[in-house]
Design a protein around this motif. Sequence first.
Motif, PDB file in Angstrom:
ATOM      1  N   GLU A 137      71.479  35.621  42.301  1.00  0.00           N
ATOM      2  CA  GLU A 137      71.795  36.685  43.258  1.00  0.00           C
ATOM      3  C   GLU A 137      73.079  36.364  44.004  1.00  0.00           C
ATOM      4  OE1 GLU A 137      71.927  39.754  44.008  1.00  0.00           O
ATOM      5  OE2 GLU A 137      69.753  39.992  44.281  1.00  0.00           O
ATOM      6  N   ASN A 138      73.868  37.380  44.304  1.00  0.00           N
ATOM      7  CA  ASN A 138      74.992  37.207  45.223  1.00  0.00           C
ATOM      8  C   ASN A 138      75.110  38.439  46.113  1.00  0.00           C
ATOM      9  OD1 ASN A 138      76.880  39.171  43.930  1.00  0.00           O
ATOM     10  ND2 ASN A 138      76.950  37.668  42.263  1.00  0.00           N
ATOM     11  N   TYR A 139      75.759  38.251  47.240  1.00  0.00           N
ATOM     12  CA  TYR A 139      75.815  39.283  48.272  1.00  0.00           C
ATOM     13  C   TYR A 139      77.260  39.514  48.694  1.00  0.00           C
ATOM     14  CZ  TYR A 139      70.879  37.992  48.672  1.00  0.00           C
ATOM     15  OH  TYR A 139      69.564  37.708  48.405  1.00  0.00           O
ATOM     16  N   ASP A 195      75.804  45.458  48.582  1.00  0.00           N
ATOM     17  CA  ASP A 195      76.528  44.437  49.336  1.00  0.00           C
ATOM     18  C   ASP A 195      75.612  43.696  50.293  1.00  0.00           C
ATOM     19  OD1 ASP A 195      79.066  44.859  48.215  1.00  0.00           O
ATOM     20  OD2 ASP A 195      79.419  46.588  49.509  1.00  0.00           O
ATOM     21  N   LYS A 196      74.616  44.390  50.813  1.00  0.00           N
ATOM     22  CA  LYS A 196      73.713  43.780  51.792  1.00  0.00           C
ATOM     23  C   LYS A 196      72.468  43.193  51.152  1.00  0.00           C
ATOM     24  CE  LYS A 196      72.503  42.848  56.004  1.00  0.00           C
ATOM     25  NZ  LYS A 196      73.273  41.859  56.781  1.00  0.00           N
ATOM     26  N   GLN A 197      71.860  43.911  50.215  1.00  0.00           N
ATOM     27  CA  GLN A 197      70.591  43.501  49.635  1.00  0.00           C
ATOM     28  C   GLN A 197      70.736  42.653  48.381  1.00  0.00           C
ATOM     29  OE1 GLN A 197      67.877  44.085  51.347  1.00  0.00           O
ATOM     30  NE2 GLN A 197      69.016  45.286  52.872  1.00  0.00           N
ATOM     31  N   GLY A 198      71.920  42.622  47.811  1.00  0.00           N
ATOM     32  CA  GLY A 198      72.137  41.792  46.623  1.00  0.00           C
ATOM     33  C   GLY A 198      72.543  42.619  45.424  1.00  0.00           C
ATOM     34  N   ARG A 199      73.557  42.120  44.684  1.00  0.00           N
ATOM     35  CA  ARG A 199      74.066  42.851  43.523  1.00  0.00           C
ATOM     36  C   ARG A 199      73.111  42.754  42.341  1.00  0.00           C
ATOM     37  NH1 ARG A 199      79.122  40.866  45.569  1.00  0.00           N
ATOM     38  NH2 ARG A 199      79.940  42.472  46.959  1.00  0.00           N
ATOM     39  N   PRO A 201      76.028  39.048  53.873  1.00  0.00           N
ATOM     40  CA  PRO A 201      74.642  38.964  54.318  1.00  0.00           C
ATOM     41  C   PRO A 201      74.466  38.361  55.703  1.00  0.00           C
ATOM     42  CG  PRO A 201      75.134  37.131  52.875  1.00  0.00           C
ATOM     43  CD  PRO A 201      76.374  37.971  52.938  1.00  0.00           C
ATOM     44  N   TRP A 258      78.920  42.207  41.020  1.00  0.00           N
ATOM     45  CA  TRP A 258      78.206  40.961  40.727  1.00  0.00           C
ATOM     46  C   TRP A 258      79.094  40.020  39.921  1.00  0.00           C
ATOM     47  CZ3 TRP A 258      77.044  38.214  36.362  1.00  0.00           C
ATOM     48  CH2 TRP A 258      76.141  37.151  36.507  1.00  0.00           C
TER      49      TRP A 258
END
Length: 460
Positions: free
Chosen positions: A221-223, A97-101, A226, A148
């Motif tokens: 990328e998605n978060y 959730d924080k660093q990217g799916r 963030p 994601w």
Amino acid sequence: MEIFYYLVFGFFGLVVAAMELSKNNKDRITTSPAFNSFKNNYLLVYSLMMAGDWLQGPYVYYLYSTYGFGKGEIGQLFIAGFGSSMLFGTIVGSLADKQGRKRACVTYCITYILSCITKHSPQYRVLMVGRVLGGIATSLLFSSFESWLVAEHNKRGFEQQWLSITFSKAIFLGNGLVAIVAGLLGNLLVDSLSLGPVAPFDAASCFLAIGMAVILSSWSENYGDPSESKDLLTQFRGAAVAIASDEKIALLGAIQSLFEGSMYTFVFLWTPALSPNDEDIPHGFIFATFMLASMLGSSLASRLMARQSLRVESYMQIVFAVASASLMLPILISFFVPPSTERGGGISFGGCILLLGFTTFEACCGIFWPSIMKMRSQYIPEEARSTIMNFFRIPLNIFVCIVLYNVSAFPITFMFGMCSIFLLVACFLQRRLFLIAEKPKTEDWEAMKERDTESDPLNI
């Protein structure tokens, strides 16, 4: 092989083919070319990921036994995998959730490839490391990819109902067709080509590497959230607040844990249930039949979810009730069907009835997966989707570890009865979820986070 197995396999094969070919406009959802391209890309990646997973499953126990380990040591290795999924996997999955799916999905590929590499070593410590890595990978597989997909689907502005198409197709392919092909490929590598029990793990690494290349080249990328700089403990606390503050999320987590716990217990029990006197049963063929039944369930789920007038929360009550009844069969047969005393030989009459009941349960599994994905996409807040989904897996992994540790301490009928009760409880919880699903949320995700921040004296 007895004709009974062919009849059951052929029946499910014909029904699946008939259901797929007979779909009409009412059973299909009109979509756009852009969505179809997006969906097909995800299905390709998901199928490759599941191929890497399914290739390993049938040969893990067999590989450990060829290295000379006994049931106790093999049991410890399996417990380590589920324990790792509960502890380390939850942390790593929540970082998505924080660093990217997308990064989390790539991490899954790398972690599982490393786990496959450890299978070349007969040393217990190396194999234990492999089980820990495999547990982490499992948590990522069942949280990061779905997270994601949902985020990317919404970011691209596709209609919410179209998610059900991707979910049902993913289960139809990944948990059905790919599983059957992976089983046949593994059998070809180990038995026909005599490449040894490590060969399926090497093949799995190849599929995972191909899937990782597709992810790196075509995924964005998605978060989750963030914008905030918060540590992992705060992220966990926020997810716990979301679960405690929204009854629908809590019910969904309980339903998922009850069903998946019963499903994983069934995986351990179906073999001794069908061959209590060491009957000669074709495990691979029965596994393929189970996967066909799962494909039937996912095909049926796609039809059900295509109807806007029919809610997932409604029909899943029936699915859980049928699943509960199907796992009650071993108890009923123990009372009403005289047990066979002959050692070896073919499957008994009671075993034939059980096989039909177990295929019914697998069909329920095929309906469950896309349906639970649909409900998760509706109720779990985007900001902490991976974190909450991994929270749901904590009681599941605890339950499976307990079952593995005590699997020989209770009669098999007791274990099936316990699973049947769990599924019945899931049915009642699903009824509760159905009743409150129409009620508007009393507070949104942002309000819950603000309340948590204001009320928590430990938050600095």
